[in-house]
Design an enzyme around this catalytic site. Sequence first.
Site, short mmCIF file in Angstrom:
data_model
loop_
_atom_site.label_atom_id
_atom_site.label_comp_id
_atom_site.label_asym_id
_atom_site.label_seq_id
_atom_site.Cartn_x
_atom_site.Cartn_y
_atom_site.Cartn_z
N ASP A 144 -1.78 -0.21 3.32
CA ASP A 144 -1.57 0.40 4.27
C ASP A 144 -2.03 0.47 5.69
OD1 ASP A 144 0.74 1.96 5.65
OD2 ASP A 144 0.09 3.90 5.61
N SER A 145 -1.64 0.58 6.78
CA SER A 145 -2.12 0.84 8.24
C SER A 145 -3.29 2.38 8.11
CB SER A 145 -0.98 1.27 9.33
OG SER A 145 0.15 2.64 9.23
N TYR B 93 0.75 0.49 13.49
CA TYR B 93 0.83 -0.91 12.92
C TYR B 93 2.01 -1.35 13.85
CZ TYR B 93 -2.49 -2.71 9.83
OH TYR B 93 -3.67 -3.62 9.27
N GLY B 94 2.63 -0.28 13.91
CA GLY B 94 4.68 -0.16 14.33
C GLY B 94 4.62 -0.59 15.51
N CYS C 101 3.07 -0.33 2.67
CA CYS C 101 4.04 -0.67 4.01
C CYS C 101 5.06 -1.10 5.18
CB CYS C 101 2.49 -1.21 5.27
SG CYS C 101 2.92 -1.53 7.52
N THR D 206 6.07 -1.96 7.80
CA THR D 206 5.84 -2.85 8.52
C THR D 206 5.34 -4.31 8.34
OG1 THR D 206 5.65 -0.62 10.46
CG2 THR D 206 4.85 -2.96 11.24
N GLU E 32 -0.35 10.99 10.89
CA GLU E 32 -1.87 11.18 10.92
C GLU E 32 -3.29 11.97 11.63
OE1 GLU E 32 -3.58 8.38 9.82
OE2 GLU E 32 -1.61 7.07 9.30
N CYS F 163 9.18 3.34 6.66
CA CYS F 163 8.28 3.71 7.26
C CYS F 163 7.40 4.40 5.51
CB CYS F 163 8.01 3.95 8.22
SG CYS F 163 5.64 4.65 8.66
N THR F 164 6.07 4.11 5.54
CA THR F 164 5.19 4.66 3.80
C THR F 164 4.97 6.40 4.72
OG1 THR F 164 3.54 3.69 4.51
CG2 THR F 164 5.38 3.48 2.63
N HIS F 165 4.64 6.62 6.03
CA HIS F 165 4.84 7.75 6.19
C HIS F 165 5.47 9.06 6.33
CE1 HIS F 165 0.82 5.53 8.45
NE2 HIS F 165 0.63 6.43 8.67
N1 DGL Z 1 3.24 3.64 6.95
C1 DGL Z 1 3.42 2.58 7.82
C2 DGL Z 1 4.82 1.71 7.92
O1 DGL Z 1 5.82 1.91 6.28
C3 DGL Z 1 3.28 3.01 9.26
C4 DGL Z 1 3.50 1.74 10.30
C5 DGL Z 1 2.37 2.05 11.63
O2 DGL Z 1 0.86 2.46 11.08
O3 DGL Z 1 2.96 2.88 12.30
O4 DGL Z 1 5.50 1.23 8.25
#
Ligand code: DGL
Length: 259
Positions: A6-7, A38-39, A69, A71, A148, A181-183
């Site tokens: 993931d990011s 990343y998004g 992730c 994204t 984050e 988004c996994t966050h």
């Molecule tokens: N966990 C990433 C996702 O699922 C986050 C992307 C990001 O870094 O913006 O999209």
Amino acid sequence: MTGIYDSGLGGLTAYKELRRLCPDENIIYLGDTARLPYGTKSAATIKRYAAECGKYLCERGIDRLLVACGTVSANALDELCESLPVPVTGVILPASERAAKTTSNGRVAVLATGATVRSGAFERALASIDGRLEIMSRACPLFVPLVENGEGPDSQMVKIAVEKYLSDVRDFDPDTVILGCTHYPIISRAISEFLPGAKIISSGEEAAKEISRFCVKKENGRTIFEVTDDPEGFSRNAAVFLGGEIENYSLVGIGEQRL
Ligand code: DGL
């Protein structure tokens, strides 16, 4: 050994589920924290980051890759599947299949990053599973930086962002909401309090369930966490989410950082 990528922290939502389902599996977790988020990036940049991180994890000896992730899954999954020598699982299809099975009123909301929403990947997957579904997608760009920075579901800032992004989602009245988004599952309580009655689907958890079917070898249950920036910050926030100190974390260089 399974690689999870993931990011940043978001992939931990998949890690936690995979660890629960497969306690013996050896896992290497890579968070590309130096280049997060990343998004907000273009598809071309996301593909480049994904290629570098996927190649790195294969060099570390993984047998399979979980792209935890949304994204990357939405923008670079085909390229990873073609270029890497191991099977690759993303979050889009498992989460979409779960949503199609879950909904009763046929209205599904997708909350994700800007790059995921722009890609249209969830809409395509959901429509291919059931063409009658009504879908509303909403980009929630502040959620990732809030998570984050250690903000949780009780944070006032999170509540304000939830209200800003989700007011018209509430009017759409979905009975099923994909956290694409996994966050986002890290703040899912704030989301479900705003959308009471809607079933919340964690895309990372669904992808972890999918890949767990392939983790059949008995290993010794070791986890290595690697990040491309600020390992202490990552471990602090990860410990809060996982409910305990994390060990075995280190800083690695990927892409141009590797020179
Ligand atoms: N966990 C990433 C996702 O699922 C986050 C992307 C990001 O870094 O913006 O999209």
